[in-house]
Design an enzyme around this catalytic site. Structure first.
Site, short mmCIF file in Angstrom:
data_model
loop_
_atom_site.label_atom_id
_atom_site.label_comp_id
_atom_site.label_asym_id
_atom_site.label_seq_id
_atom_site.Cartn_x
_atom_site.Cartn_y
_atom_site.Cartn_z
N ALA B 75 0.83 -1.20 0.00
CA ALA B 75 0.00 0.00 0.00
C ALA B 75 0.87 1.26 0.00
O ALA B 75 0.69 2.15 -0.84
CB ALA B 75 -0.93 -0.02 1.21
N SER B 315 1.08 -22.66 2.72
CA SER B 315 0.02 -22.33 1.77
C SER B 315 -1.19 -23.23 1.94
O SER B 315 -1.09 -24.44 2.12
CB SER B 315 0.55 -22.46 0.35
OG SER B 315 -0.53 -22.27 -0.54
N ARG B 362 -11.69 -20.95 5.64
CA ARG B 362 -10.64 -20.86 6.66
C ARG B 362 -11.17 -20.87 8.08
O ARG B 362 -10.62 -21.55 8.94
CB ARG B 362 -9.86 -19.56 6.46
CG ARG B 362 -8.98 -19.59 5.27
CD ARG B 362 -8.25 -18.30 5.11
NE ARG B 362 -7.42 -18.39 3.91
CZ ARG B 362 -6.67 -17.40 3.45
NH1 ARG B 362 -6.64 -16.25 4.06
NH2 ARG B 362 -5.96 -17.57 2.37
C1 LIG Z 1 2.50 -15.13 5.87
C2 LIG Z 1 1.47 -14.31 5.15
C3 LIG Z 1 0.98 -14.70 3.93
C4 LIG Z 1 0.04 -13.93 3.24
N1 LIG Z 1 -0.41 -14.36 2.03
C5 LIG Z 1 -1.28 -13.58 1.34
C6 LIG Z 1 -1.70 -13.95 0.02
O1 LIG Z 1 -1.30 -14.99 -0.52
N2 LIG Z 1 -2.54 -13.14 -0.64
C7 LIG Z 1 -2.99 -11.98 -0.07
O2 LIG Z 1 -3.74 -11.28 -0.75
N3 LIG Z 1 -2.60 -11.60 1.15
C8 LIG Z 1 -1.75 -12.36 1.87
N4 LIG Z 1 -1.35 -11.97 3.13
C9 LIG Z 1 -1.80 -10.68 3.67
C10 LIG Z 1 -1.01 -9.52 3.05
O3 LIG Z 1 0.33 -9.89 2.89
C11 LIG Z 1 -1.03 -8.24 3.89
O4 LIG Z 1 -2.32 -7.96 4.29
C12 LIG Z 1 -0.55 -7.05 3.09
O5 LIG Z 1 0.68 -7.34 2.48
C13 LIG Z 1 -0.43 -5.80 3.93
O6 LIG Z 1 0.19 -4.78 3.18
P1 LIG Z 1 0.33 -3.31 3.70
O7 LIG Z 1 1.00 -2.55 2.62
O8 LIG Z 1 -0.98 -2.81 4.16
O9 LIG Z 1 1.26 -3.40 4.98
P2 LIG Z 1 2.71 -4.04 5.25
O10 LIG Z 1 3.27 -4.72 4.09
O11 LIG Z 1 2.57 -4.79 6.53
O12 LIG Z 1 3.63 -2.79 5.49
C14 LIG Z 1 3.64 -2.06 6.67
C15 LIG Z 1 4.67 -0.98 6.55
O13 LIG Z 1 4.48 -0.04 7.58
C16 LIG Z 1 5.71 0.24 8.21
N5 LIG Z 1 5.42 0.63 9.56
C17 LIG Z 1 4.56 0.07 10.44
N6 LIG Z 1 4.51 0.77 11.55
C18 LIG Z 1 5.34 1.81 11.40
C19 LIG Z 1 5.71 2.91 12.22
N7 LIG Z 1 5.19 3.09 13.42
N8 LIG Z 1 6.62 3.78 11.73
C20 LIG Z 1 7.16 3.62 10.51
N9 LIG Z 1 6.83 2.63 9.70
C21 LIG Z 1 5.93 1.73 10.14
C22 LIG Z 1 6.54 -0.99 8.05
O14 LIG Z 1 7.90 -0.65 8.12
C23 LIG Z 1 6.12 -1.44 6.65
O15 LIG Z 1 6.89 -0.74 5.71
C24 LIG Z 1 -0.42 -12.74 3.82
C25 LIG Z 1 0.06 -12.33 5.06
C26 LIG Z 1 0.98 -13.11 5.74
C27 LIG Z 1 1.43 -12.68 7.09
#
Ligand SMILES: Cc1cc2nc3c(=O)[nH]c(=O)nc-3n(C[C@H](O)[C@H](O)[C@H](O)COP(=O)(O)OP(=O)(O)OC[C@H]3O[C@@H](n4cnc5c(N)ncnc54)[C@H](O)[C@@H]3O)c2cc1C
Ligand code: SF4
Ligand code: FES
Lengths: 247, 673
Positions: B75, B315, B362
């Site tokens: 994101a 998976s 799930r």
């Molecule tokens: C093992 C696993 C497998 C998954 N498999 C799938 C899948 O196959 N398909 C699917 O659709 N989804 C899957 N998901 C879910 C999906 O990966 C996540 O929901 C998604 O990637 C979240 O993305 P994001 O960009 O919102 O946050 P994130 O990728 O979690 O990024 C968070 C960011 O915020 C930063 N951050 C956080 N707090 C702070 C702070 N206080 N100060 C500065 N920086 C901060 C971190 O450094 C990081 O850069 C999976 C999740 C897991 C755990």
């Protein structure tokens, strides 16, 4: 099991470091190497000694954050990341030496943590395909031959951990660099910038203080993702072509 | 399902009326909440119309506008790349040493998109329909439709960046069906889809760093949001290497800080995943929506011992060939599974759900696994006095397909399993157990992804709007990239069209207040001088949350949990021990800050769960089940978003309800029997 740990302690980048010796007891073979260090840290915290700083995040072998020299080997004795190394690889009574990545281009920040920012700067120099958001063509309008796509994929599995650099006597990042060059260069989308990419990335690599490659092969032996040595040949080939093309 | 636009002018459901009041005494009822920018009209035209209606910012003015983005996952990384490329002045923050290590990197399975490449009847509407239904009708219709609509562009964008998706022999993209869906709409890159997508976004972002439009701040943790004159205008961050407390001002702030599953201590999330950015914003006035909605994933490697730090997901595709069972007799639990004859095995999913068998959704697979272990029929090592594991057995698949075929399909997963457990799954059945995986709750946002604080936008897993009470596989990655590449850049410009806003001075009382509060907090952690590490409090919190606010919740358990968390909080603030100093790299200090926020969040999660006396999605309330023990949703009472407002340190949280009204989809109860 009971273990003796010899760990590099260094308060910050500016202060000299030294090896310290610690004992840990009741370590189970199911623990990961990092969980064993967690146990040590709880122990240190309890007696008022600063816990050992080390990097980790996913603890699943994919983010590339963990980075320890264990008994002189990057990520330790198995072909995997430190977080996926388990204590069953060690024996009761063992002495284990734990140090940070060794390379001039990765300065130590504290204890076992180094600064790998140079990798980001190499990517900034050209490790991308310029595709503006919103203007991409329909995905299937450019087919990618499966064998090339597979090779690109295999190279793209590099997790930027830096083990290749730490293992290399020259401190070269050629395996990391070759992996990116191969990933992007094997795809039809990667062609327009192919020549400038390799020239710019290699220049940044040298500028960061990474050493040159002399085909020793320690990098690929240490690589947890088993990136093959031929990505370095690809890198050299692409570089020659680019120079021949006048870049 | 309608072929033409089915949206009705009047909704198909009635606003809900809550009669139960289990959380009485724990909260204050607040004003109803409406999304002030919710679109109307035919559902298929809402987003197109909105993109047109949103005001533009002239390219020459964009340079003068400063955007802070916290988080570099799918994101945040995608948003930084896109907004930088558009010419805004972007500052990007993450706590890792490189943006490319954000937790999105761990996602395995795949990403959905309505491309209909297989001509199997997929469409934007079908993806929308499946997602709303899969979320048990607790997500917003307009948001989900938009998500489905932009999904196809995500694949185009990623392929153009060089993301190496799986391909067929002819060189075209391959896709598969995933998570109980009947069409093939999941694009994947072996078992590392998240890594490949994130590298794409990261590289696009680094390109902007080189171009000078994005400045990246790695190893920086956001610890406070600055709200001046009612608007979010910046953040306070700590440089995790030097310890310096920094003030960063901007015209707008975007939170993309990911999910808070680590409130459970053991989860599949990365060790550093936290709630701090969102929670600090919550305390400053951003509403937290549906915090109790947690996704539990059924196929994780079970806990092996007391010192376990995290859980590893395997998976879900394994359930296509593996058969799940436990011994019929408790006495057999310690035996080698190969010595337990067929007639003494209970293939409980096949028994209870004959039509879906091992492929039930799930939440059902997870809950039944827990039921088996709670009955004392779990397998694997004793952790405490409990065995947490059920068998996932490939014996039949190996007999049917041959070991080579099984190896070809699942090789890397089997290897990973062996590395972690030391057991060879070709010979001994694997053991699995459910684990916390993902949260659906998050900061409340409107259709423009703006929180209840003007100028504070929230994207990806950190917001609440798209997944309802459950999440289908492969939809979180889709949401992260949809928000980052396509939605936010279009909505934020309408806000920025009013800018640039008056420059803020560092001496502004709001800046001083935010900075001082961070400094005082850091100082406080370091001077409690108690006896216990932050980790030990975190573990204790995790146990409470898993036990009482995990897969199954009850009124009694939740009340108990709230009391326990309150006691834990008091203990934390009096008995915490953090060594080291504030002006250096200090991982214990980082943990302390995160655990403090998790404790407060945990309490709110329990209150939210207590209020919601219904079972929906991954959330099973013991008081709301059918005669045969299945989850029972209560649409008449709870078809609303629970948006919680911070009530102050000594006050109670305030509950605002946003009604969920559906114009294009009719609500139905689920059945998997
Ligand atoms: C093992 C696993 C497998 C998954 N498999 C799938 C899948 O196959 N398909 C699917 O659709 N989804 C899957 N998901 C879910 C999906 O990966 C996540 O929901 C998604 O990637 C979240 O993305 P994001 O960009 O919102 O946050 P994130 O990728 O979690 O990024 C968070 C960011 O915020 C930063 N951050 C956080 N707090 C702070 C702070 N206080 N100060 C500065 N920086 C901060 C971190 O450094 C990081 O850069 C999976 C999740 C897991 C755990
Ligand atoms: S090439 Fe291998 S060792 Fe080097 S950074 Fe990549 S994954 Fe690590
Ligand atoms: S912690 Fe992520 S690879 Fe080891």
């Amino acid at each position: 099991m009971n273990l003796t740990l010899k760990i590099w302690r260094q308060p910050d980048a500016a202060t000299a470091g030294a090896m310290h010796t610690y004992q840990v007891e009741d370590i189970s073979s199911d623990m990961s190497f990092l969980e064993m260090l967690d146990v040590l840290n709880e122990q240190l915290n309890a007696v008022g000694e600063d816990p050992v700083a080390f990097d980790s995040d996913c603890r699943e072998g994919i983010c590339g954050t963990c980075s320890l020299m264990i008994n002189g080997e990057a990520h330790g004795p198995e072909v995997t990341t430190t977080c996926q190394l388990h204590m069953r690889s060690f024996k009761d009574g063992d002495t284990i030496t734990i140090e940070p990545w060794r390379a001039d281009a990765f300065p130590v920040l504290k204890d076992l943590i180094t600064d790998r920012g140079a990798f980001d700067r190499i990517i900034q120099a050209g490790g991308f395909i310029s595709a503006n958001t919103g203007s991409a063509p329909e995905a299937n309008s450019v087919p990618a031959p499966r064998d090339k796509a597979m090779r690109a994929f295999n190279a793209a599995t590099c997790i930027s951990c830096g083990a290749c650099v730490a293992a290399c006597p020259n401190g070269s990042a050629s395996l990391f660099l070759g992996a990116k060059i191969t990933h992007l260069g094997e795809l039809p989308q990667g062609q327009p910038e192919r020549d400038t990419r390799v020239v710019d990335m290699v220049a940044q690599h040298d500028h960061e203080g990474f050493g040159g490659c002399t085909n020793i092969g320690e990098c690929t032996a240490a690589c947890p993702k088993e990136i093959p040595l031929d990505v370095i040949s690809q890198l050299n080939r692409d570089l020659r072509t680019a120079l021949r093309n006048g870049h | 399902m309608a072929a033409t636009d089915p949206s009705h002018a009047t909704p198909l459901n009635q606003p809900s009326k809550q009669v139960s009041d289990d959380a009485r005494g724990y909260y204050v009822p607040g004003e109803p909440l409406v999304d002030p920018v919710a679109p109307t009209g035919p559902i298929s035209e809402r987003w197109t119309q909105r993109k047109f209606d949103n005001r533009l910012v002239n390219p020459a003015n964009r340079r003068k506008l400063d955007i802070i983005i916290v988080g570099t996952g799918l994101a945040g990384g995608a948003a930084a790349a896109t907004l930088g490329e558009a010419g805004y002045n972007v500052k990007s923050f993450c706590y890792q040493d490189s943006p490319r290590r954000a937790h999105s990197i761990a996602a395995q399975g795949g990403i959905n998109a309505a491309k209909n490449y297989k001509e199997d009847g997929d469409s934007t509407f079908r993806l929308f329909y499946d997602t709303v239904k899969g979320g048990d009708y607790r997500s917003r219709e307009s948001n989900v439709y938009r998500l489905a609509e932009v999904s196809a562009s995500i694949i185009d964008q990623c392929v153009a960046q060089g993301v190496p998706f799986a391909r067929e022999y002819g060189g075209l993209l391959d896709n598969r069906s995933f998570g109980g869906v009947q069409v093939s709409r999941t694009f994947y890159a072996r078992g590392q889809t998240g890594q490949q997508l994130l590298i794409g976004a990261y590289q696009a972002m680094e390109r902007q760093v080189a171009a000078g439009t994005v400045t990246q701040y790695t190893r920086h943790e956001m610890l406070e949001v600055i709200v001046a004159d009612g608007k979010a205008r910046g953040i306070i961050a700590r440089d995790l290497v030097t310890g310096e407390i920094e003030t960063h001002l901007a015209d707008v702030v975007v939170l993309a800080n990911g999910g808070y599953g680590n409130v459970f201590y053991l989860s599949t999330n990365a060790m550093g995943s936290n709630v701090t950015a969102a929670w600090r914003a919550h305390r400053k006035g951003a509403y937290m929506a549906n915090p109790c909605y947690t996704q539990i994933h059924p196929t994780c490697i079970p806990v092996a011992g007391e010192h376990q730090s995290k859980l590893t997901l395997m998976s879900e595709s394994l359930r296509n060939d593996g058969r799940i069972w436990v011994p019929k007799k408790k006495e057999d639990c310690e035996k080698d599974p190969r010595d337990i004859p067929e007639e003494d095995r209970d293939y409980y999913l096949e028994r209870i759900y004959p039509s879906f068998g091992n492929l039930v959704p799930r939440d059902i697979a997870s809950r039944q696994a827990k039921n088996m272990c709670d009955e004392g029929r779990g397998v694997g090592p004793l952790v405490g006095d409990f065995r947490r594991g059920v068998y996932l057995d490939f014996t039949d698949a190996i007999a049917r397909l041959g070991e080579d075929a099984v190896r070809e399909k699942y090789d890397n997963l089997f290897d990973m399993y062996e590395r972690i457990t030391g057991e060879n799954p070709y010979q001994v059945p694997m053991r699995i157990y459910p684990a916390v995986h993902y949260v659906m709750g998050g900061l409340w946002v409107d259709y423009h992804l703006q929180s209840s604080i003007p100028g504070l936008f929230v994207t990806g897993e950190a917001n609440f709007s798209d997944h309802g009470a459950n999440r289908l596989g492969a939809s979180a990655l889709m949401q992260g990239l949809a928000d980052g590449y396509f939605v936010l850049p279009n909505t934020i410009r309408d806000y920025l069209a009013d800018g640039p806003f008056e420059k803020l001075d560092e001496s502004h009382p709001a800046v001083v207040e935010a900075r001082t509060s961070v400094e005082e907090r850091v100082h406080r952690f370091l001077t409690i001088n108690g006896t216990r590490s932050a980790d030990s409090f975190h573990k204790e919190l995790g146990n409470i949350m898993w036990e009482y606010c995990g897969m199954e919740r009850s009124e009694e358990g939740l009340r108990k949990a709230i009391d326990m968390i309150r006691e834990l909080k008091a203990a934390f603030w009096s008995d915490l021990k953090v060594l080291g100093t504030a002006d250096s790299l200090n991982q214990s200090l980082e943990k302390a800050g995160r655990v403090a926020d998790f404790i407060e969040l945990g309490e709110l999660m329990c209150i939210d769960a207590l209020n919601r006396r219904e079972s929906c999605g991954g959330h099973f309330r013991a008081e709301s089940q059918t005669e045969d023990g299945e989850a029972l949703r209560q649409d008449e009472e709870f078809a609303y978003v629970a948006a919680w407002e911070w009530g102050g340190d000594d006050g109670q949280p305030v509950l605002h309800k946003e009604e969920l009204l559906y114009t294009a989809i009719e609500m139905k109860q689920r059945s998997y029997k």
